[in-house]
Design a protein around this motif. Structure first.
Motif, PDB file in Angstrom:
ATOM      1  N   PHE C 125       0.545  -1.456   0.114  1.00  0.00           N
ATOM      2  CA  PHE C 125      -0.567  -0.046   0.205  1.00  0.00           C
ATOM      3  C   PHE C 125       0.973   0.884   0.074  1.00  0.00           C
ATOM      4  CE2 PHE C 125      -0.040   1.294   4.565  1.00  0.00           C
ATOM      5  CZ  PHE C 125       1.165   0.080   5.275  1.00  0.00           C
ATOM      6  N   TRP C 126       0.501   2.602  -0.286  1.00  0.00           N
ATOM      7  CA  TRP C 126       0.965   3.478  -0.375  1.00  0.00           C
ATOM      8  C   TRP C 126       0.584   4.268   0.890  1.00  0.00           C
ATOM      9  CZ3 TRP C 126       3.748   3.504  -4.329  1.00  0.00           C
ATOM     10  CH2 TRP C 126       3.241   2.805  -5.979  1.00  0.00           C
ATOM     11  N   SER C 127       1.854   5.154   1.590  1.00  0.00           N
ATOM     12  CA  SER C 127       1.241   6.432   2.068  1.00  0.00           C
ATOM     13  C   SER C 127       2.154   8.005   1.591  1.00  0.00           C
ATOM     14  CB  SER C 127       1.923   5.906   3.569  1.00  0.00           C
ATOM     15  OG  SER C 127       1.835   4.654   4.234  1.00  0.00           O
ATOM     16  N   TYR C 128       1.920   8.692   2.186  1.00  0.00           N
ATOM     17  CA  TYR C 128       2.256  10.372   2.039  1.00  0.00           C
ATOM     18  C   TYR C 128       3.091  11.005   2.831  1.00  0.00           C
ATOM     19  CZ  TYR C 128      -0.865   8.501  -1.936  1.00  0.00           C
ATOM     20  OH  TYR C 128      -1.434   6.751  -2.587  1.00  0.00           O
ATOM     21  N   ARG C 129       3.474  11.195   2.651  1.00  0.00           N
ATOM     22  CA  ARG C 129       3.774  12.599   3.873  1.00  0.00           C
ATOM     23  C   ARG C 129       3.825  14.227   3.059  1.00  0.00           C
ATOM     24  NH1 ARG C 129       9.460  13.641   6.991  1.00  0.00           N
ATOM     25  NH2 ARG C 129      10.175  11.909   5.075  1.00  0.00           N
ATOM     26  N   LEU C 130       2.633  15.315   3.882  1.00  0.00           N
ATOM     27  CA  LEU C 130       3.464  16.853   3.228  1.00  0.00           C
ATOM     28  C   LEU C 130       3.887  17.227   4.462  1.00  0.00           C
ATOM     29  CD1 LEU C 130      -0.515  16.514   2.370  1.00  0.00           C
ATOM     30  CD2 LEU C 130       1.737  16.500   0.552  1.00  0.00           C
ATOM     31  N   GLY C 169      -4.284   6.157   3.652  1.00  0.00           N
ATOM     32  CA  GLY C 169      -5.737   7.964   2.928  1.00  0.00           C
ATOM     33  C   GLY C 169      -5.332   8.032   1.352  1.00  0.00           C
ATOM     34  N   ASP C 170      -6.232   8.801   0.357  1.00  0.00           N
ATOM     35  CA  ASP C 170      -5.662   9.352  -0.623  1.00  0.00           C
ATOM     36  C   ASP C 170      -4.873  10.453  -0.500  1.00  0.00           C
ATOM     37  OD1 ASP C 170      -6.985   6.941  -1.978  1.00  0.00           O
ATOM     38  OD2 ASP C 170      -9.024   8.648  -1.610  1.00  0.00           O
ATOM     39  N   LEU C 171      -4.280  10.427  -1.272  1.00  0.00           N
ATOM     40  CA  LEU C 171      -3.277  11.889  -1.532  1.00  0.00           C
ATOM     41  C   LEU C 171      -4.251  13.237  -2.306  1.00  0.00           C
ATOM     42  CD1 LEU C 171      -0.825  13.093  -1.653  1.00  0.00           C
ATOM     43  CD2 LEU C 171       0.140  12.387  -3.560  1.00  0.00           C
ATOM     44  N   GLU C 222      -5.839   6.847 -10.665  1.00  0.00           N
ATOM     45  CA  GLU C 222      -5.810   5.910  -9.484  1.00  0.00           C
ATOM     46  C   GLU C 222      -4.277   5.488 -10.046  1.00  0.00           C
ATOM     47  OE1 GLU C 222      -8.076   2.444 -11.454  1.00  0.00           O
ATOM     48  OE2 GLU C 222      -7.307   0.943  -8.796  1.00  0.00           O
ATOM     49  N   VAL C 223      -3.791   5.257  -8.385  1.00  0.00           N
ATOM     50  CA  VAL C 223      -2.193   5.109  -8.347  1.00  0.00           C
ATOM     51  C   VAL C 223      -2.063   3.292  -8.673  1.00  0.00           C
ATOM     52  CG1 VAL C 223      -0.186   5.008  -7.311  1.00  0.00           C
ATOM     53  CG2 VAL C 223      -2.033   6.930  -7.562  1.00  0.00           C
ATOM     54  N   LEU C 224      -0.940   2.790  -9.165  1.00  0.00           N
ATOM     55  CA  LEU C 224      -0.592   1.618  -9.521  1.00  0.00           C
ATOM     56  C   LEU C 224       0.901   1.448  -9.580  1.00  0.00           C
ATOM     57  CD1 LEU C 224      -2.900   2.214 -11.983  1.00  0.00           C
ATOM     58  CD2 LEU C 224      -2.729  -0.421 -11.896  1.00  0.00           C
ATOM     59  N   CYS C 225       1.033   0.762  -8.912  1.00  0.00           N
ATOM     60  CA  CYS C 225       2.334  -0.065  -8.799  1.00  0.00           C
ATOM     61  C   CYS C 225       3.456  -0.495  -9.728  1.00  0.00           C
ATOM     62  CB  CYS C 225       2.302  -1.045  -7.467  1.00  0.00           C
ATOM     63  SG  CYS C 225       4.397  -1.621  -7.428  1.00  0.00           S
ATOM     64  N   ALA C 226       4.321   0.043 -10.344  1.00  0.00           N
ATOM     65  CA  ALA C 226       4.708  -0.681 -12.217  1.00  0.00           C
ATOM     66  C   ALA C 226       5.708  -0.934 -11.626  1.00  0.00           C
ATOM     67  CB  ALA C 226       4.667   0.534 -12.704  1.00  0.00           C
ATOM     68  N   VAL C 240      -4.924   9.780  -6.100  1.00  0.00           N
ATOM     69  CA  VAL C 240      -4.322  10.946  -6.235  1.00  0.00           C
ATOM     70  C   VAL C 240      -5.447  11.531  -6.530  1.00  0.00           C
ATOM     71  CG1 VAL C 240      -2.925  12.436  -6.590  1.00  0.00           C
ATOM     72  CG2 VAL C 240      -1.931  10.152  -5.998  1.00  0.00           C
ATOM     73  N   LEU C 241      -5.428  13.249  -5.712  1.00  0.00           N
ATOM     74  CA  LEU C 241      -7.110  13.450  -6.034  1.00  0.00           C
ATOM     75  C   LEU C 241      -6.897  15.293  -6.223  1.00  0.00           C
ATOM     76  CD1 LEU C 241      -8.917  11.572  -3.950  1.00  0.00           C
ATOM     77  CD2 LEU C 241     -10.356  12.989  -4.459  1.00  0.00           C
TER      78      LEU C 241
END
Lengths: 230, 590, 281
Positions: C125-130, C169-171, C222-226, C240-241
């Motif tokens: 899964f993805w996590s984000y930091r701002l 959550g979503d970014l 939509e975010v995918l892993c490539a 990502v919104l």
């Protein structure tokens, strides 16, 4: 990857020069007949060519291992390794072994049968002693906290010296086969002894190059050259 | 005429190559099992490669069934899917294509085409096959090991290849894979020494380098490249095995797996990628160059015309071989390596397109004003040109660094490399088998069955991989067992189902080929001597199929290059390489 | 005859498929229209070459197919023709390479006003930091990772205290502002891939990679892993919104900062200490 690229460039230069001499610019459709300007194949003994090609493969293998070391050196956890003293004794034995086989080649050229046999014996014995010293060095390192997985430098030392040791074992098998030919006289064994000697020198060069890279001399020397040039 | 040739009747110099008969094959074991005759070793190599290739073919069906009809086949879990794609890729690239071109065609054709009795080190050559066989056995064993084969993708990128999130990562799969690769490389090195040194040393009198058929040039250059490139995979495999089994950190940085700190630290996955692609890119040309060489000869023979621009073809092979060592990082544009490398590697990659394009032009210029016999080898050669051209051109997308950014790791890449190094070389393998089967067995393969086989394979393969590029363009990533996503229109699923049907059909057509081989071996039309009226040396043996030692009592003497077809004034439309006939006596020779 | 016809049909089919089929790239949502342009140039050049070469081949097969009495023309090589073909090919290659390199230069030159944000990947899964109010991301290291500190932020780094952590959550991103996306992985290779943005880059454990882009269209992407990352690779999705500025600010206000997490409590204590370097980008 600079080490292996240098190696490949060297091989490319040799190959292209050789190809040029073979007349790759000629128009083959204009030439008919059994003999042409281009040299005919089979200029030198097959064994020598075979060894040459094999040394390119083995050289490439060690050049790649060296490249892996220099790439890995760029990361934060690298520090220079402390080699146990017995490594230097081993290096001396390896050099002696090389010298002994060179003497064997000279003896074969003189037609000196007993001299040839004893020099081959000396070469094999000092090579075996090198392997023993190498075993001691591994044990010593493991005792002093430089085990296989302890530091990246130690891991590479075990890996490359292990590959080098396997190549030595192969060389010793070949040398043993040559020794069985000695009964047929020095003349019969001479070409094979010459091939073994080339291989021995190759093993020595690889060993010294490995030590130079792992101990950091090579990068120091490169830095010095850069400093002088700039 | 600039020739300084001596008159062949008076001035033949003594042979430089001592003509020693090879060790004789006595019974069944020394002939068929522990054979030291390159021709039998070639058949052993090809048979083993095709057998394991069939496994890869079945895997490709399973992959396509999952992609075309996701959810319908319950037994294909995500884990199984990754195991299938990994084993399919690795088998096809290494154990089938490399082995069959070098071990199969190399062994069969090198001694015959350069006029040698056998390889120079026959015992080592035998060992080479058996080590390869062992490698295949180890690879196949991983299917039955606990945890199954590795599912790390054929690129085996660490860290995931040796962690528990990947099938076989902490079990037997990855270990057996790496051991098998190490064995393969040892076996190949033994064979490769033979192929290279035989070409260097054992050519017969008069066989100068520029008289060698392009097949030999291709195989020889590919062998030299493989000897330099495979050690990179060897080193990488040994290092990864150390990381997996002994806890070293060559490629493993400090990482947290599923919430748990592992004891690795400091290593770099990028180092593995450099080593892998230093092997992996030349590997593409290790497969392609023999195909280039063979297809050149097929076109020349079946268009009754010398290959156009022979010298340029030779130079292009050598230049491509050399350049392919400085383009490897175009597989790593989005790997996180220093971005400035992108400029260099994009430039070298696109430069390599020039000699490659020139080869395509020269094949077609050979057809131009030729006398084209649409035999099966020629049909497969035409199929090769179309698929190779298509795949080569899409390579220009992926080699151009910034265009690669959106396309990398999508189905576009999958379509590209299947077209260029899957379908195209396989077309050549089939063409070559249809061409040389009469030499090997003394019988022709059935033309009628061959036609069906060709058309289904060629049209079918194009129908699989051409639309697949567009699936990638939509943005569908590769290595996804289920491609549904918000940006993927439903019509893509229909397209995928169509591709799957095409793939199953093409796969079934290969069974027809196997049947053709089996049937023709027993019942095929007798081929006679040199059925294609080819000029190169392998068709000029005293007996067809050639016997042990190839050349009867005396080695042949070569008087000309391999492409004297339709020479004006000559009595026939070809002159064999060992035909001493005087060119000077014919009229209007250019 | 049939063979030549088939070759022509293949060309016709390919060109028609390219022009008519509904499968084409997703509508772009970033500033990387340059990449699309380069791709289109490449399509035109390679398409022309493919068509020309295969049609010429078809003509050759038709015109020079074997008939009784036909003799092939004898011509070993033609230097002039080969030089011309080499030059033309080189020109075509240059026409594709030159724009490619120019755009690549843009791609790797991050504008100074780009906001740094961080994407952290782990299986699966993805996590984000701002960055918080100080506009700077605090340092981080995998050794700090625990159940309370899933992204491994350095609790002693004062720049980290106000960092907004989005775990699971979503970014959200504001439209029209350039973003430098710093990419970090805590376990294996991943690749942050949003087809509509065109840009992507691998995430490598042990190092921080990056790419930059400017969102140009609002919406959900939509975010995918490539990059193959294990069994769950195909299901490693997220969103990502891209928001208008006001919506974005509203969303941002609702997010937790690192100081609000259990592991971040220490930061207030160590607030006055010098920042400690970790694997800070």
């Amino acid at each position: 990857m600079s080490i292996v690229l240098g190696f490949v460039a060297l091989v490319a230069v040799i190959a292209l020069t050789w190809l040029w001499r073979q007349g790759v610019a000629e128009r083959p459709w204009l030439e008919t007949g059994a003999v042409t300007r281009s040299p005919s194949p089979g200029g030198q003994p097959t064994g020598r060519t075979g060894l040459g090609v094999f040394l390119i493969v083995a050289g490439g293998l060690f050049a790649l291992a060296g490249s892996a070391v220099t790439m890995r050196m760029g990361y934060a956890d690298w520090f220079e390794m402390r080699l146990p003293r017995v490594v230097w004794a081993g290096t001396a034995l390896l050099a002696l072994s090389s010298l002994a086989l060179q003497a064997a080649v000279f003896a074969a050229r003189r037609g000196d049968g007993p001299g040839l046999a004893s020099w081959i014996g000396a070469g094999a014995a000092s090579m075996a002693a090198f392997l023993l010293a190498q075993g001691l060095a591994w044990a010593r390192m493991a005792e002093t906290g430089q085990g296989l997985a302890a530091t990246p430098g130690a891991s590479f030392f075990y890996l490359i010296s292990g590959l080098h040791g396997l190549h030595i074992l192969g060389g010793l098998v070949a040398l043993a086969r040559v020794a069985t030919r000695l009964r047929r006289g020095p003349g019969a064994a001479a070409p094979a002894v010459a091939l073994c000697t080339i291989y021995w020198h190759f093993l020595l060069i690889v060993w010294i190059a490995m030590l130079a890279i792992l101990t950091g001399w090579a990068s120091d020397a490169a830095a010095l050259c850069r400093a002088i040039l700039s | 005429m600039s020739s300084v040739s001596e008159d062949p009747d008076t001035g033949i110099p003594p042979a430089e190559v001592p003509d020693l008969p090879p060790p004789h094959a006595h019974g069944f074991w020394s002939r068929w099992v522990f054979s030291q005759d390159a021709k039998y070793i070639a058949l052993q190599y090809s048979g083993t490669a095709i057998a394991i290739g069939l496994v890869a073919l079945v895997l490709s069906w399973l992959i396509r069934m999952q992609l075309g009809f996701p959810g319908v086949f319950d037994f294909i879990s995500a884990e199984a899917y990754y195991q299938f794609i990994t084993m399919h890729g690795m088998i096809m690239v290494v154990y089938l294509l490399t082995a069959i071109f070098l071990g199969g065609f190399g062994n069969y054709l090198i001694p015959l085409m350069v006029g040698a009795r056998d390889m120079v080190f026959p015992f080592v050559n035998m060992l080479s096959f058996w080590v390869y066989f062992l490698a295949v056995v180890v690879l196949a064993a991983s299917f039955f090991a606990p945890g199954g084969p590795t599912g790390a993708g054929w690129t085996l990128y660490p860290p995931q290849a040796i962690l528990s999130g990947t099938p076989g990562g902490t079990q037997w799969g990855i270990v057996l894979m790496l051991v098998s690769l190490i064995l393969f490389i040892i076996g190949f090195t033994m064979g490769g020494l033979n192929y290279a040194v035989t070409v260097l040393q054992a050519r017969t009198r008069g066989m100068t380098l520029m008289r060698m058929p392009l097949t030999i040039w291709g195989i020889f250059t590919a062998t030299v490249m493989a000897l330099l490139a495979f050690p990179a995979l060897f080193v990488a495999s040994v290092m990864m095995l150390f990381d997996r089994l002994l806890g070293t950190s060559f490629f493993m940085p400090a990482l947290v797996e599923m919430g748990e700190q592992l004891s690795y630290g400091g290593g770099s996955p990028i180092v593995f990628q450099h080593l892998f692609w230093f092997f992996g890119h030349p590997e593409v040309y290790i497969v392609a160059l023999p195909a280039f060489g063979i297809v050149s000869d097929l076109i020349a023979v079946h268009a009754r015309k010398n290959i156009f621009g022979y010298r340029m073809m030779v130079w292009a092979i050598v230049i491509i071989g050399a350049l392919s060592f400085i383009v490897w990082a175009h597989h790593m544009y989005v790997s996180g390596m220093h971005p400035y490398f992108g400029f260099f590697f994009a430039t070298t990659t696109l430069i390599i397109a020039v000699p490659t394009a020139l080869k395509v032009y020269n094949w077609i210029l050979t057809l131009w004003r030729g006398d084209i016999h649409l035999t099966l080898p020629m049909l497969f050669a035409l199929g090769f040109i179309v698929t190779f051209l298509n795949g080569g051109l899409t390579g220009l997308f992926l080699g151009n660094v910034v265009v690669d950014v959106p396309l990398s790791d999508t189905m576009f890449v999958v379509a590209h490399f299947h077209m260029v190094m899957g379908v195209a070389p396989i077309m050549v393998i089939y063409g070559a088998i249809y061409h040389w089967f009469p030499l090997i067995s003394g019988r022709m393969l059935s033309h009628r069955l061959g036609l069906i086989h060709f058309w289904v394979t060629f049209i079918g393969a194009y129908a699989i991989f051409f639309p697949m590029h567009y699936v990638g363009l939509v943005g569908v990533p590769r290595r996804y067992p289920d491609i549904s996503a918000s940006f993927v229109p439903d019509s893509v699923a229909t397209l995928n189902a169509f591709i799957t049907v095409a793939a199953l059909t093409v796969g079934a057509a290969q069974m027809l080929f196997l049947f053709n081989v089996a049937w023709s071996l027993a019942r095929g039309r007798k081929a006679g001597h040199n059925p294609w009226r080819a000029a190169s040396l392998e068709w000029q043996t005293p007996e067809v199929p050639p016997r042990h030692g190839n050349w009867g009592d005396e080695l042949p003497v070569v008087y000309r290059w391999a492409y004297d077809y339709s020479v004006p004034g000559a009595p026939r439309d070809y002159i064999a390489q060992d035909d001493p006939g005087h060119r000077a006596s014919w009229s209007h020779v250019p | 005859m049939i063979v030549a016809a088939c070759l022509v049909l293949i060309v016709l089919f390919s060109v028609a498929f390219h022009l008519v089929s509904p499968w084409w790239w997703t509508p772009i949502a970033s500033n990387w229209g340059y990449i699309d342009t380069t791709l289109v140039i490449t399509f035109w050049i390679t398409g022309a070459v493919f068509t020309a070469v295969v049609l010429f081949m078809a003509w050759c097969v038709f015109r020079y197919r074997h008939k009784p009495g036909r003799v092939a023309h004898y011509e070993p090589e033609s230097k002039r023709l080969e030089i011309w073909l080499t030059a033309l090919t080189a020109l075509g290659v240059a026409a594709m390479l030159a724009p490619g390199l120019v755009v690549w230069n843009r791609f790797i030159t991050v504008p100074d006003d780009a906001t740094e944000i961080e994407v952290v990947a782990q299986q699966w899964f993805w996590s984000y930091r701002l960055p918080g109010a100080d506009g700077q991301l605090g340092s981080s290291d995998v050794t700090w990772i625990s159940a309370d500190n899933p992204l491994g932020l350095n609790p002693h780094d004062r720049f980290g205290a106000d960092d907004v952590v989005i775990d699971g959550g979503d970014l959200h991103l504001p439209i029209g502002k350039p973003v430098k996306v710093l990419l970090r992985s805590v376990d294996v290779l991943h690749d942050f891939y949003v087809p509509e943005f065109r840009a992507k880059m691998d995430m490598v454990p042990g190092m921080v990679t990056y790419f930059w882009f400017t969102p140009t269209r609002t919406g959900e992407f939509e975010v995918l892993c490539a990059e193959l990352c294990g069994t769950g690779h195909g299901y490693m999705r997220g969103y990502v919104l891209i928001d208008e500025e006001a919506e974005y600010e509203a969303w941002l206000g609702e997010q937790l900062t690192f100081a609000g997490l259990p592991a971040g409590k220490e930061v207030q204590v160590a607030n006055t200490a010098e920042p400690i370097g970790g694997s800070d980008p």
